[in-house]
Enzyme design. Sequence first.
Site, PDB file in Angstrom:
ATOM      1  N   GLU A 247      -3.525 -12.228 -21.008  1.00 26.36           N
ATOM      2  CA  GLU A 247      -2.457 -12.485 -20.034  1.00 26.36           C
ATOM      3  C   GLU A 247      -2.075 -13.958 -19.962  1.00 26.36           C
ATOM      4  O   GLU A 247      -1.006 -14.304 -19.457  1.00 26.36           O
ATOM      5  CB  GLU A 247      -2.918 -12.043 -18.632  1.00 26.36           C
ATOM      6  CG  GLU A 247      -3.060 -10.549 -18.483  1.00 26.36           C
ATOM      7  CD  GLU A 247      -3.855 -10.188 -17.249  1.00 26.36           C
ATOM      8  OE1 GLU A 247      -3.294  -9.576 -16.347  1.00 26.36           O
ATOM      9  OE2 GLU A 247      -5.058 -10.520 -17.197  1.00 26.36           O
TER      10      GLU A 247
ATOM     11  N   HIS B 289       0.830  -1.216   0.000  1.00 25.54           N
ATOM     12  CA  HIS B 289       0.000   0.000   0.000  1.00 25.54           C
ATOM     13  C   HIS B 289       0.850   1.246   0.000  1.00 25.54           C
ATOM     14  O   HIS B 289       0.577   2.219  -0.702  1.00 25.54           O
ATOM     15  CB  HIS B 289      -0.892   0.051   1.246  1.00 25.54           C
ATOM     16  CG  HIS B 289      -1.769  -1.129   1.388  1.00 25.54           C
ATOM     17  ND1 HIS B 289      -2.439  -1.423   2.540  1.00 25.54           N
ATOM     18  CD2 HIS B 289      -2.079  -2.099   0.507  1.00 25.54           C
ATOM     19  CE1 HIS B 289      -3.123  -2.531   2.371  1.00 25.54           C
ATOM     20  NE2 HIS B 289      -2.918  -2.966   1.159  1.00 25.54           N
TER      21      HIS B 289
END
Length: 754
Positions: free
Chosen positions: A610, A368
């Site tokens: 992906e 974060h």
Amino acid sequence: MSGLGISAPRLLLRRLHQVMAGHGDAEQRLNEIVRLIASNMIAEVCSCYLRRAGDVLELYATEGLKKNSVHQTRLRFGEGLVGDIAARARPLNLSDAQSHPQFAYRPETGEEEYHSLLGTPILRGGRVIGVLVVQNRTRRTYTDEEVEALQTVAMVVAELVSSEQMVSATEFSDTAGNATLPHHISGRVLAEGLASGDALLHEPRIEVLRTISEDRAKELARLNSAVSAMQSTVDKLLNATNTLFSDESKDIFEAYKMFAHDKGWLKKLQDAVNTGLTSEAAIKRVQDDTRARMKEITDPYLRERLSELDDLANRLYLHLDGHTQIDRRNLEKDTVVVARNMGAAELLDYDRRHLKALILAEGTRSSHVAIVARALGVPVVGQCETIIDNVEQGDFVLVDGEHGQVFLRPGEDVQQAFAQSQQQRARRQAKYAALRDKPNISRDGIPLQLNVNAGLLIDIDHFPDLGADGIGLFRTELQFMVRSQMPKVDEQTDLYSRVLDKMDGKPVVFRTLDIGGDKLLPYLKTKPEENPALGWRAIRIGLDRPALLRSQLRALVRAAAGRDLSLMFPMIAEVSEFQEAKAILNKEIERAAQRDSGPPKSVNVGTMIEVPSIVWQLPHLLAEVDFISVGSNDLMQFFFAIDRGNPKISDRYDTLSPSLLTLLRNIAEHCEKAGKPFSICGDIAGRPLEAMALLGLGYRNFSMSAETLGRVKEMALSADIGRLENFVRGLCHSRDHSVRDQLRAFARDHSIII
Ligand code: PEP
Ligand code: MG
């Protein structure tokens, strides 16, 4: 044999206090201390080993072992059980020590008769300075209270050893921690940029100068008043940031506040003071405990929570009367904050005018704090494991967030070279800023789309300064990751509407939740997986838990009522997964049509590319989707079978390998044939040489991290794509490991700026 009674630590501490204040030289007092410990803990042996030069532990005092082994018995760090305790810096509690593989027999001590062993490191200023051990003949496991009591006593011993300089400080002058020499540390770039400033230790070292309090009642009052002061500062901080930052930060602060008022934690502190410790020593004791627990825990969420408790301990220490506090909100000079690790909320606590960079001993790009630092433009170098042992408060530091380097107390020459790099970077930034309003058209007149990747509201706030065409990848999971609970449909709707409002008609491609792998949600409990990158993640979770995907799609559809909506699904491995996800979306669109606000004006639905398997179903997929976007980070990981987060292998295969380029060309060719828009949003879109190769492979739409846009734009404006195409497509047939050199040479020969 009975364990140590709960009131015994208090008694023991009082006696130790008398010894400390009494007569005799340091060694005599240490002898007295081990004798007291042995008798109080009803142990046959208590020994104290101290650290000497060369990481050797020497027996300094013993009750129970043969006296002539004192100053004779020596163990290296890591050798034997005592060495193991020192090397790991944590207690060891064994009922049968001799059967432990680490046991090292020392005949001179006569310890063969003792079976159980409890040892704890003696710590001072974060360094192991010795080991304290008790032993018993019987095979017994020491209770948690006994472990804690011995740790507490070890603090007293640490005080004696340091204040009396029982081991001369000069013995350690050549080891790590020498605070005067220049020091260079290599880490990893978590946020780009170059900066310098004075080091500020985020976790100020808790100095315990006095371990045992004079008056318990007074000490408890002192602790309690610090606790109230700390709680009110945290509450104020929360209120202040409430208006400053948006939803994503709020939850982090709320969790922080909860900890500041946590009864269990506060009680532990009070209990420690009640045993007779000073508040400083009590905070340190509880903090050491938290840290020891942190070492055992691998769950990133729990680790983050424990690191918040660790930070609160430091804050509390600063609130004790008699300590001056650094005002993080009002820094006086350019500052480089140094921390072991940190939550995003704490970074926001610092004065943004003077916060120049952050160095972390731990940290990853997806943590974060790194996400928020990138949004704030604060360079971060992480995984600098040795930083805490080497930095001192106020050290001058250079942080190279381009190459992942940290220079502590740099010499003149390094400072000069760094200043030049900074000037170069500033010139580059100015040049990119000047390009901002130029249209995105190649030298031979081909229009391009240069977008940025985003995920936080702060990113959107910066969007107008970037000169980007739109947001090519909005990673919705970041909003989920920075919260302490699952956002409800209304909250998500509000958030996506704000994104669309702020973007004011410019394109945004939302990607539905890509959680799992290294992106964990604290509140979504999942079982640990052996191969998380190959595991239950992204659309796999969405399809297995349709309620989760449905709620997100509902929010996106509602937020886009009457407007254009573009969204894509991550990790699609076969067409049927797309069909399933699209069916859920269609239902939500129908539902929205019944509402007053109505459905979106238009809906464009795509997928990320992906997973290699989907490339073999492209004609079918392209018949169903409106667009695709290549996620080269994961595509490369699965194509080469190479963990994208593992630094050991990150250089093994090149992104400019002919095989990967062929795959990328193949995808482009299918899209061109089907007439479907395609883009690329992995890391390579933001690297000029790679982006140049992509232009040659037919890619015209790129989405990249904001700070790389200027460089890629400069390259794209200088490129003649027609010529590039012939050249790059020819390279796909190469047998080489990489075609990087050939591409560089081409750029040089054709004046393409890379
Ligand atoms: C990718 O895989 O290339 C991509 C853009 O997705 P993420 O990096 O979020 O996995
Ligand atoms: Mg991906």
